[in-house]
Design a protein around this motif. Structure first.
Motif, PDB file in Angstrom:
ATOM      1  N   TYR A   1       0.865  -1.170   0.000  1.00 18.75           N
ATOM      2  CA  TYR A   1       0.000   0.000   0.000  1.00 18.75           C
ATOM      3  C   TYR A   1       0.905   1.224   0.000  1.00 18.75           C
ATOM      4  O   TYR A   1       1.728   1.387   0.894  1.00 18.75           O
ATOM      5  N   HIS A   2       0.739   2.044  -1.012  1.00 20.12           N
ATOM      6  CA  HIS A   2       1.598   3.231  -1.146  1.00 20.12           C
ATOM      7  C   HIS A   2       1.061   4.348  -0.267  1.00 20.12           C
ATOM      8  O   HIS A   2       0.183   5.116  -0.654  1.00 20.12           O
ATOM      9  N   GLN A   3       1.577   4.382   0.932  1.00 25.96           N
ATOM     10  CA  GLN A   3       1.214   5.377   1.925  1.00 25.96           C
ATOM     11  C   GLN A   3       2.431   5.625   2.795  1.00 25.96           C
ATOM     12  O   GLN A   3       3.443   4.958   2.661  1.00 25.96           O
ATOM     13  N   VAL A   4       2.320   6.584   3.680  1.00 26.59           N
ATOM     14  CA  VAL A   4       3.409   6.876   4.602  1.00 26.59           C
ATOM     15  C   VAL A   4       2.886   6.639   6.007  1.00 26.59           C
ATOM     16  O   VAL A   4       1.883   7.247   6.397  1.00 26.59           O
ATOM     17  N   PRO A   5       3.514   5.760   6.797  1.00 25.18           N
ATOM     18  CA  PRO A   5       4.588   4.846   6.411  1.00 25.18           C
ATOM     19  C   PRO A   5       4.062   3.741   5.500  1.00 25.18           C
ATOM     20  O   PRO A   5       2.850   3.448   5.513  1.00 25.18           O
ATOM     21  N   PRO A   6       4.964   3.132   4.708  1.00 23.65           N
ATOM     22  CA  PRO A   6       4.528   2.078   3.783  1.00 23.65           C
ATOM     23  C   PRO A   6       3.888   0.918   4.542  1.00 23.65           C
ATOM     24  O   PRO A   6       4.276   0.588   5.655  1.00 23.65           O
ATOM     25  N   LYS A   7       2.886   0.324   3.935  1.00 22.06           N
ATOM     26  CA  LYS A   7       2.189  -0.806   4.536  1.00 22.06           C
ATOM     27  C   LYS A   7       2.288  -1.979   3.563  1.00 22.06           C
ATOM     28  O   LYS A   7       1.984  -1.844   2.380  1.00 22.06           O
ATOM     29  N   VAL A   8       2.742  -3.128   4.070  1.00 26.02           N
ATOM     30  CA  VAL A   8       2.875  -4.334   3.253  1.00 26.02           C
ATOM     31  C   VAL A   8       2.162  -5.464   3.969  1.00 26.02           C
ATOM     32  O   VAL A   8       2.332  -5.658   5.168  1.00 26.02           O
ATOM     33  N   GLU A   9       1.338  -6.189   3.235  1.00 28.74           N
ATOM     34  CA  GLU A   9       0.605  -7.316   3.799  1.00 28.74           C
ATOM     35  C   GLU A   9       0.901  -8.581   3.002  1.00 28.74           C
ATOM     36  O   GLU A   9       1.167  -8.524   1.802  1.00 28.74           O
ATOM     37  N   TYR A  10       0.825  -9.703   3.705  1.00 32.99           N
ATOM     38  CA  TYR A  10       1.056 -11.006   3.095  1.00 32.99           C
ATOM     39  C   TYR A  10      -0.174 -11.879   3.318  1.00 32.99           C
ATOM     40  O   TYR A  10      -0.768 -11.851   4.394  1.00 32.99           O
ATOM     41  N   ALA A  11      -0.530 -12.650   2.287  1.00 35.64           N
ATOM     42  CA  ALA A  11      -1.673 -13.555   2.381  1.00 35.64           C
ATOM     43  C   ALA A  11      -1.380 -14.788   1.533  1.00 35.64           C
ATOM     44  O   ALA A  11      -0.559 -14.745   0.609  1.00 35.64           O
ATOM     45  N   LEU A  12      -2.064 -15.867   1.857  1.00 38.03           N
ATOM     46  CA  LEU A  12      -1.949 -17.051   1.020  1.00 38.03           C
ATOM     47  C   LEU A  12      -2.581 -16.757  -0.335  1.00 38.03           C
ATOM     48  O   LEU A  12      -3.637 -16.128  -0.408  1.00 38.03           O
ATOM     49  N   SER A  13      -1.944 -17.220  -1.386  1.00 31.87           N
ATOM     50  CA  SER A  13      -2.537 -17.124  -2.713  1.00 31.87           C
ATOM     51  C   SER A  13      -3.550 -18.257  -2.865  1.00 31.87           C
ATOM     52  O   SER A  13      -3.646 -19.146  -2.009  1.00 31.87           O
TER      53      SER A  13
END
Length: 104
Positions: free
Chosen positions: A56-68
């Motif tokens: 997610y392009h925001q400040v601070p950057p947000k990154v999430e992980y999920a099962l495909s």
């Protein structure tokens, strides 16, 4: 085995069965894994299409992980492994009890 081999990949995948997680959530939920190792394992799982990384392009950057979708096909295998592990532990405890050995 090359896709899921190693000490941490199945643990990471198991943590993602419950839903999407952020990096620090995963880090806190897996005792003894280092930031570097978690990063490497997540990259490999993403390359093998078992997980999806969303930035997610925001400040601070947000990154999430999920099962495909493909990663979700591995859930029954992990459940079978967990069931076997529980049965194995019970068997070992019963053997120790029979031999007069108690675990602490």
């Amino acid at each position: 085995m090359s896709v899921i081999g190693g000490k941490w990949k199945v643990v990471i995948l198991w943590r993602l069965v419950g839903g999407t997680r952020r990096f620090n959530e995963l880090l806190r939920s897996i005792p003894n894994i280092t930031r570097k190792m978690l990063t490497e394992q997540l990259r490999e799982l993403e390359q093998d299409n078992l997980i999806i990384r969303t930035v997610y392009h925001q400040v601070p950057p947000k990154v999430e992980y999920a099962l495909s979708e493909y990663g979700r096909t591995f859930i029954p295998v992990m459940e079978a492994m967990a069931g076997w592990g529980i049965a194995h532990r019970s068997r070992k405890e019963a053997e120790q009890t029979q031999n007069g050995i108690t675990s602490t």
